[in-house]
Design an enzyme around this catalytic site. Structure first.
Site, short mmCIF file in Angstrom:
data_model
loop_
_atom_site.label_atom_id
_atom_site.label_comp_id
_atom_site.label_asym_id
_atom_site.label_seq_id
_atom_site.Cartn_x
_atom_site.Cartn_y
_atom_site.Cartn_z
N GLU A 64 54.36 35.31 53.20
CA GLU A 64 54.25 36.19 52.03
C GLU A 64 53.94 37.62 52.48
OE1 GLU A 64 54.82 34.96 48.73
OE2 GLU A 64 54.96 37.11 48.41
N GLU A 71 60.10 43.83 51.95
CA GLU A 71 60.45 44.43 50.64
C GLU A 71 60.12 45.92 50.63
OE1 GLU A 71 59.90 40.64 47.58
OE2 GLU A 71 58.52 42.32 47.48
#
Ligand SMILES: Nc1ncnc2c1ncn2[C@@H]1O[C@H](COP(=O)(O)OP(=O)(O)OP(=O)(O)O)[C@@H](O)[C@H]1O
Length: 119
Positions: A64, A71
């Protein structure tokens, strides 16, 4: 040397805190991790079983973090749609999904039979 190390540690913690603050999935992962640890404490796991549970927890948390980093870089470099940006984001999300599947497999193979045995 110690100062540099402490600085790096602070930056790393700031990164993890950013992921916890901004990514709702990370909150879900932390809640699931806490639940898994609490359940495991009641099940008297062997060292190997604890290793599997912790490997599953850390795999999800670290993918994550990496997903969020990818991102951010993609949004910085390619705010507009680009097929390569899509590949990067989709692959990063795929890594989190694989880690989640691994953690479900560990829960199903290690924790579930023990919970079942106590019922
Ligand atoms: N710049 C871009 N170019 C091409 N496709 C993109 C781009 N940005 C996002 N996408 C596509 O949209 C999907 C979702 O992207 P988004 O940035 O919203 O991530 P997310 O998985 O919703 O994460 P979060 O909710 O944490 O921001 C990506 O997996 C990708 O397929």
């Amino acid at each position: 040397m110690m100062k540099g190390l402490l600085k790096s540690f602070t930056f790393a913690l700031a990164g993890i805190w950013y992921v916890v603050r901004t990514q709702k999935n990370m909150k879900v992962h932390f809640t699931a991790a806490l639940l898994a640890v609490v359940v495991s404490l009641f099940l008297c796991l062997s060292p190997l079983e604890w290793g599997l549970v912790f490997s599953a927890i850390f795999m999800v948390l670290l993918t994550e973090c990496i997903n969020t980093a990818i991102e951010a870089v993609v949004d910085l470099i390619s705010p507009k749609f680009h097929p390569l940006a899509k590949i990067a984001k989709d692959c990063a999300a795929g890594a989190v999904l694989l880690a989640a599947v691994y953690s479900l497999a560990v829960a199903g193979l290690v924790l579930l039979p023990k919970v079942w045995g106590r019922m």
